[in-house]
Design a protein around this motif. Structure first.
Motif, PDB file in Angstrom:
ATOM      1  N   GLY A 142      59.646  12.618 -74.008  1.00 31.76           N
ATOM      2  CA  GLY A 142      60.147  11.272 -73.735  1.00 31.76           C
ATOM      3  C   GLY A 142      61.568  11.126 -74.273  1.00 31.76           C
ATOM      4  N   PRO A 143      61.760  11.423 -75.574  1.00 28.94           N
ATOM      5  CA  PRO A 143      63.101  11.357 -76.161  1.00 28.94           C
ATOM      6  C   PRO A 143      64.105  12.292 -75.489  1.00 28.94           C
ATOM      7  N   THR A 144      63.639  13.471 -75.056  1.00 23.19           N
ATOM      8  CA  THR A 144      64.525  14.401 -74.358  1.00 23.19           C
ATOM      9  C   THR A 144      65.046  13.751 -73.088  1.00 23.19           C
ATOM     10  N   MET A 145      64.144  13.092 -72.355  1.00 25.88           N
ATOM     11  CA  MET A 145      64.561  12.447 -71.112  1.00 25.88           C
ATOM     12  C   MET A 145      65.447  11.240 -71.405  1.00 25.88           C
ATOM     13  N   ALA A 146      65.156  10.523 -72.481  1.00 26.29           N
ATOM     14  CA  ALA A 146      66.016   9.394 -72.873  1.00 26.29           C
ATOM     15  C   ALA A 146      67.437   9.903 -73.141  1.00 26.29           C
ATOM     16  N   TYR A 189      51.549   8.592 -76.961  1.00 27.10           N
ATOM     17  CA  TYR A 189      52.236   7.782 -75.954  1.00 27.10           C
ATOM     18  C   TYR A 189      53.649   7.446 -76.410  1.00 27.10           C
ATOM     19  N   MET A 190      54.442   6.979 -75.424  1.00 26.34           N
ATOM     20  CA  MET A 190      55.699   6.338 -75.771  1.00 26.34           C
ATOM     21  C   MET A 190      55.744   5.018 -75.018  1.00 26.34           C
ATOM     22  N   MET A 191      56.141   3.968 -75.705  1.00 20.71           N
ATOM     23  CA  MET A 191      56.267   2.669 -75.045  1.00 20.71           C
ATOM     24  C   MET A 191      57.475   2.701 -74.125  1.00 20.71           C
ATOM     25  N   ILE A 192      57.299   2.196 -72.915  1.00 16.63           N
ATOM     26  CA  ILE A 192      58.397   2.231 -71.943  1.00 16.63           C
ATOM     27  C   ILE A 192      59.595   1.432 -72.459  1.00 16.63           C
ATOM     28  N   ASP A 193      59.332   0.297 -73.102  1.00 16.38           N
ATOM     29  CA  ASP A 193      60.442  -0.486 -73.675  1.00 16.38           C
ATOM     30  C   ASP A 193      61.243   0.336 -74.689  1.00 16.38           C
ATOM     31  N   ASP A 194      60.531   1.131 -75.472  1.00 14.83           N
ATOM     32  CA  ASP A 194      61.212   1.968 -76.477  1.00 14.83           C
ATOM     33  C   ASP A 194      61.989   3.103 -75.820  1.00 14.83           C
ATOM     34  N   LEU A 195      61.415   3.635 -74.743  1.00 16.31           N
ATOM     35  CA  LEU A 195      62.103   4.688 -73.986  1.00 16.31           C
ATOM     36  C   LEU A 195      63.444   4.143 -73.474  1.00 16.31           C
ATOM     37  N   LEU A 196      63.414   2.938 -72.945  1.00 13.08           N
ATOM     38  CA  LEU A 196      64.627   2.329 -72.402  1.00 13.08           C
ATOM     39  C   LEU A 196      65.625   2.001 -73.518  1.00 13.08           C
ATOM     40  N   LYS A 197      65.089   1.451 -74.594  1.00 10.61           N
ATOM     41  CA  LYS A 197      65.944   1.072 -75.723  1.00 10.61           C
ATOM     42  C   LYS A 197      66.613   2.312 -76.335  1.00 10.61           C
ATOM     43  N   ALA A 228      63.912   5.962 -61.896  1.00 10.75           N
ATOM     44  CA  ALA A 228      64.134   7.412 -61.915  1.00 10.75           C
ATOM     45  C   ALA A 228      63.852   7.989 -63.304  1.00 10.75           C
ATOM     46  N   LEU A 229      64.257   7.268 -64.337  1.00  9.85           N
ATOM     47  CA  LEU A 229      64.022   7.721 -65.707  1.00  9.85           C
ATOM     48  C   LEU A 229      62.520   7.879 -65.973  1.00  9.85           C
ATOM     49  N   ILE A 230      61.742   6.889 -65.556  1.00 13.21           N
ATOM     50  CA  ILE A 230      60.292   6.953 -65.775  1.00 13.21           C
ATOM     51  C   ILE A 230      59.679   8.092 -64.954  1.00 13.21           C
ATOM     52  N   LYS A 231      60.083   8.223 -63.709  1.00 11.61           N
ATOM     53  CA  LYS A 231      59.562   9.274 -62.840  1.00 11.61           C
ATOM     54  C   LYS A 231      59.846  10.672 -63.422  1.00 11.61           C
ATOM     55  N   ASP A 232      61.102  10.878 -63.812  1.00  8.60           N
ATOM     56  CA  ASP A 232      61.469  12.189 -64.365  1.00  8.60           C
ATOM     57  C   ASP A 232      60.727  12.462 -65.678  1.00  8.60           C
ATOM     58  N   THR A 233      60.545  11.430 -66.492  1.00 11.37           N
ATOM     59  CA  THR A 233      59.789  11.596 -67.739  1.00 11.37           C
ATOM     60  C   THR A 233      58.354  12.021 -67.418  1.00 11.37           C
TER      61      THR A 233
END
Ligand SMILES: [Zn+2]
Length: 471
Positions: A123-127, A449-457, A17-22
């Protein structure tokens, strides 16, 4: 035990969901578009749509949503007197050219989401949003309120935060996920101004006449190009010879062109951000230095002489008498981003000055004025954004430091910078991520870009940070 919340596990449970919304947020082209400004979309439709997207998302998840003048908005939960603010923005700079895939396609390749705004700042906003959502859904009792403030004009004129804080509550403390990890706790003051040469009647130019001289267009960039047009009677070959010798001596590229009695000189420098002029080579200052010793007289000579005397190899304001440094933010720096001279209008210089947090700015300004007055220059259009600083012993800084270290296993060094981040619009706020140390900074570039691993972290870090700050 509360201390044993596995924040990354909570993030991974919401990963899809996080990736989809981003991606969906990134697919909105939220570039400032004042040509299509309307009362309910003052900065254009795209920007408004991105704001609305966040407000709708928050409402659906049970946050209190508020649109503030269609320039900003917020999402809130929790209870208590005190308020934690998380300051984000959903506007983006124009995409520019050269993209590998659609800049608003949010395509995923090699574990990265590519789109304008991926790292700055959607990306950071969604994180941060998912971090809030996780804390809310865990349902532990909280002693403070949490509010995400969403701006829509960060990339241009900050009308979003200006309007927002004129009308809404200033958070007790907060952070902005719009710069670098670990923590930026101090930012220099930023003063932009012009120095203008006063008109002089004594303008007897003999021999070589400077028709025009120009370098740089922005206060906050080191100019990488300078050009001068000269008119001369007689043989110019010795002049050209000394220009070539000058370029060789300074290790610079440049060229000359003689056309219909006009000699055009060009110098190439190296561009850099104006907050550290020593990272570049100021083409304008170099060319002015050459012209200062080139046997020119009158106003032009005074202008180039001024540049040479006060600015050559001196980005700290030493010759101007304003050099200053402190422990927290380091040296005062001075960047001549715009240099110009013409026979008709005389000489001018445009500066950005980045000054340490403990600077007495009024005194600095007075010293500057007095020094340049003797040389026939005055200051015009002084704009000043004050330094920003949160004490390192502060609860906010200490908590974020602890959280960052627990989540990453790395030491959270406190950073101070010469630039300004979004955090300076908070009374007590720091910049906290999203760019991890060592990562390539692709904000405002093609193939952002934003790395997905970084988005999660980042989401896990923000979630723990929010919890620790409001529990
Ligand atoms: Zn940003």
């Amino acid at each position: 035990m509360l201390s044993q919340i596995d924040w990354m596990k909570e993030v991974l449970a919401r990963k899809e969901a996080l990736i989809k919304d981003t991606q969906n947020l990134l697919r909105i082209k939220s570039v400032l578009d004042e040509e299509h400004s309307a009362p309910e979309a003052p900065l254009g439709e795209g920007v408004k749509e991105a704001l609305q997207f966040m407000l709708d998302l928050g409402e659906k998840d049970g946050f209190t949503a508020k649109n503030v003048g269609n320039l900003a908005g917020h999402l809130e939960f929790g209870q208590g007197e005190e308020l934690l603010g998380i300051l984000c923005h959903v506007d983006v700079v124009p995409e520019g050219d050269g993209w590998t895939s659609d800049p608003y396609g949010a395509e995923i390749r090699d574990g990265k989401i590519f789109a304008r705004g991926a790292i700055d700042d959607k990306g950071p906003t969604m994180a941060a949003y998912y971090a809030m959502k996780i804390v809310k859904e865990l349902g532990y009792p909280l002693n403070r309120r949490v509010r995400m403030i969403i701006g829509t004009d960060e990339e241009s004129n900050w009308r979003c935060v200006d309007h927002y804080f004129e009308n809404e509550e200033m958070p007790t403390f907060g952070f902005a996920p719009d710069a670098d990890f670990p923590i930026i706790y101090a930012e220099k003051g930023i003063a932009d101004f012009d120095m203008v040469q006063k008109p002089s009647t004594a303008n007897s130019e003999s021999g070589i006449e400077v028709v025009s001289f120009e370098s740089g267009r922005r206060y906050n960039m080191v100019p990488d190009f300078a050009t001068a047009t000269l008119v001369a009677s007689g043989d110019m070959s010795p002049f050209v010879k000394s220009f070539k010798a000058f370029l060789a001596e300074k290790g610079l590229k440049g060229k000359h062109d003689m056309n219909e009695g006009k000699l055009v000189l060009e110098v190439e420098g190296i561009s850099a951000h104006g907050m550290e002029p020593d990272n570049g080579k100021n083409a304008g200052i170099f060319l002015a230095c050459f012209l200062a010793d080139a046997g020119i007289d009158g106003n032009a000579a005074r202008y180039f002489g001024f540049v040479k005397k006060y600015l050559y190899q001196d980005s700290r304001g030493r010759a101007l008498g304003i050099a200053y440094s402190d422990e927290i933010t380091g040296d005062l720096t001075l960047n001549a981003g715009k240099l110009s001279y013409s026979k008709e209008s005389g000489g001018a210089l445009g500066f950005t000055m980045r000054y340490p947090v403990t600077t007495d700015i009024e005194k600095t300004k007075e010293t500057l004025k007095a020094t340049i007055a003797k040389e026939g220059f005055v200051i015009e259009g002084f704009s000043n954004s004050k330094p920003h600083h949160v004490d390192e012993k502060d609860f906010l800084v200490q908590t974020l430091k602890k959280v960052y270290e627990e989540q990453t296993g790395d030491k959270a060094e406190l950073l101070s910078i010469g630039g300004g981040t979004y955090a300076r619009s908070l009374k007590s706020g720091v910049a906290f991520g999203p760019l991890f140390p060592g990562r390539e900074d692709v904000a405002h570039q093609k193939d952002e870009y934003m790395m997905i691993d970084d988005l999660l972290k980042a989401t896990a870090i923000y979630a723990q940070a929010i919890y620790e700050l409001v529990k």
